[in-house]
Design a protein around this motif. Structure first.
Motif, mmCIF file in Angstrom:
data_model
loop_
_atom_site.group_PDB
_atom_site.id
_atom_site.type_symbol
_atom_site.label_atom_id
_atom_site.label_comp_id
_atom_site.label_asym_id
_atom_site.label_seq_id
_atom_site.Cartn_x
_atom_site.Cartn_y
_atom_site.Cartn_z
ATOM 1 N N ARG A 92 0.835 -1.206 0.000
ATOM 2 C CA ARG A 92 0.000 0.000 0.000
ATOM 3 C C ARG A 92 0.869 1.256 0.000
ATOM 4 O O ARG A 92 1.788 1.387 0.804
ATOM 5 C CB ARG A 92 -0.870 -0.052 1.248
ATOM 6 N N PRO A 93 0.603 2.223 -0.907
ATOM 7 C CA PRO A 93 1.393 3.453 -0.922
ATOM 8 C C PRO A 93 1.044 4.335 0.275
ATOM 9 O O PRO A 93 -0.118 4.442 0.658
ATOM 10 C CB PRO A 93 0.989 4.127 -2.228
ATOM 11 N N LEU A 94 2.053 4.938 0.870
ATOM 12 C CA LEU A 94 1.826 5.804 2.025
ATOM 13 C C LEU A 94 1.872 7.273 1.644
ATOM 14 O O LEU A 94 1.278 8.113 2.310
ATOM 15 C CB LEU A 94 2.859 5.510 3.108
ATOM 16 N N PHE A 95 2.574 7.593 0.557
ATOM 17 C CA PHE A 95 2.718 8.973 0.088
ATOM 18 C C PHE A 95 2.557 8.978 -1.426
ATOM 19 O O PHE A 95 2.764 7.958 -2.071
ATOM 20 C CB PHE A 95 4.106 9.536 0.441
ATOM 21 N N ASN A 96 2.233 10.144 -2.020
ATOM 22 C CA ASN A 96 2.114 10.237 -3.480
ATOM 23 C C ASN A 96 3.427 9.895 -4.179
ATOM 24 O O ASN A 96 3.434 9.370 -5.279
ATOM 25 C CB ASN A 96 1.659 11.628 -3.903
ATOM 26 N N ASP A 97 4.565 10.204 -3.553
ATOM 27 C CA ASP A 97 5.869 9.934 -4.158
ATOM 28 C C ASP A 97 6.456 8.607 -3.701
ATOM 29 O O ASP A 97 7.635 8.340 -3.882
ATOM 30 C CB ASP A 97 6.845 11.076 -3.838
ATOM 31 N N ASP A 98 5.617 7.755 -3.097
ATOM 32 C CA ASP A 98 6.045 6.479 -2.538
ATOM 33 C C ASP A 98 6.329 5.435 -3.619
ATOM 34 O O ASP A 98 6.990 4.454 -3.368
ATOM 35 C CB ASP A 98 4.945 5.980 -1.597
ATOM 36 N N ARG A 99 5.826 5.605 -4.809
ATOM 37 C CA ARG A 99 5.906 4.625 -5.889
ATOM 38 C C ARG A 99 6.531 5.220 -7.138
ATOM 39 O O ARG A 99 6.391 6.389 -7.416
ATOM 40 C CB ARG A 99 4.510 4.202 -6.324
ATOM 41 N N GLU A 100 7.113 4.321 -7.911
ATOM 42 C CA GLU A 100 7.567 4.680 -9.250
ATOM 43 C C GLU A 100 6.382 4.513 -10.201
ATOM 44 O O GLU A 100 5.490 3.703 -9.964
ATOM 45 C CB GLU A 100 8.701 3.754 -9.696
ATOM 46 N N TYR A 101 6.394 5.260 -11.282
ATOM 47 C CA TYR A 101 5.374 5.111 -12.301
ATOM 48 C C TYR A 101 5.658 3.858 -13.123
ATOM 49 O O TYR A 101 6.813 3.482 -13.325
ATOM 50 C CB TYR A 101 5.372 6.314 -13.248
ATOM 51 N N THR A 102 4.598 3.221 -13.630
ATOM 52 C CA THR A 102 4.703 2.100 -14.556
ATOM 53 C C THR A 102 4.424 2.633 -15.955
ATOM 54 O O THR A 102 3.441 3.344 -16.167
ATOM 55 C CB THR A 102 3.665 1.009 -14.202
ATOM 56 N N LYS A 103 5.274 2.286 -16.906
ATOM 57 C CA LYS A 103 5.095 2.779 -18.277
ATOM 58 C C LYS A 103 3.851 2.145 -18.893
ATOM 59 O O LYS A 103 3.624 0.944 -18.784
ATOM 60 C CB LYS A 103 6.304 2.447 -19.126
ATOM 61 N N ILE A 104 3.048 2.998 -19.538
ATOM 62 C CA ILE A 104 1.841 2.535 -20.221
ATOM 63 C C ILE A 104 2.111 2.448 -21.716
ATOM 64 O O ILE A 104 2.011 1.404 -22.331
ATOM 65 C CB ILE A 104 0.656 3.502 -20.009
ATOM 66 N N LEU A 105 2.423 3.591 -22.305
ATOM 67 C CA LEU A 105 2.590 3.698 -23.751
ATOM 68 C C LEU A 105 3.805 4.533 -24.088
ATOM 69 O O LEU A 105 4.182 5.423 -23.335
ATOM 70 C CB LEU A 105 1.372 4.390 -24.386
ATOM 71 N N ASP A 106 4.387 4.246 -25.241
ATOM 72 C CA ASP A 106 5.494 5.023 -25.776
ATOM 73 C C ASP A 106 5.157 5.245 -27.248
ATOM 74 O O ASP A 106 5.401 4.384 -28.076
ATOM 75 C CB ASP A 106 6.787 4.222 -25.612
ATOM 76 N N LEU A 107 4.528 6.377 -27.557
ATOM 77 C CA LEU A 107 4.091 6.662 -28.924
ATOM 78 C C LEU A 107 5.170 7.458 -29.646
ATOM 79 O O LEU A 107 5.180 8.675 -29.631
ATOM 80 C CB LEU A 107 2.767 7.438 -28.915
#
Length: 138
Positions: A92-107
């Protein structure tokens, strides 16, 4: 590189909370030094008001679609990708900056060949994907 981050959102009442980040990057093709524009999209879980009642790690599947806004409907080619948060489970994330983003698309270089950006606007839909139920063999 410029980035824009969405407002936090839920896919349904009582669900996980997400953020989407969009980055536009210009690089050279190194052959003719022609600039190539790439639209990169990312998603991540952020803390939400329903987190205590949800099961963790998040194992939701999410479909993100970038809408092609070509005026001619026959030419439209939306781009979709499904992110399976169950493949890379995290607590569970505790802060907004607690996680890395997961790549969705690369157009890569699709921004100008397709009408994904029109009048400075990008349309994106995000929806939950239903998990397929696997039946046990008899």
């Amino acid at each position: 590189m410029e980035s824009v981050v969405s407002q936090p959102f839920y896919l349904f009442v009582g669900g996980y909370k997400y953020l989407i980040k969009i980055s536009v990057e210009m690089v050279s093709d190194l052959i003719g030094w022609k600039p190539i524009v790439t639209l990169k999209m990312y998603i991540k879980n952020v803390p939400g008001q329903f987190d205590e009642s949800l099961s963790w790690p998040c194992k939701e599947k999410v479909r993100v679609t970038v809408i092609d806004q070509d005026p001619c409907q026959e030419n439209r080619e939306n781009r979709s990708h499904v992110i399976d948060f169950g493949e890379n489970p995290s607590s569970r994330p505790l802060f907004n900056d607690d996680r890395e983003y997961t790549k969705i698309l690369d157009l890569r270089d699709f921004i100008y060949s397709r009408s994904f950006i029109r009048d400075g606007t990008i349309f994106i839909t995000v929806q939950r994907e239903e998990r397929a139920l696997v039946k046990a063999p008899k």
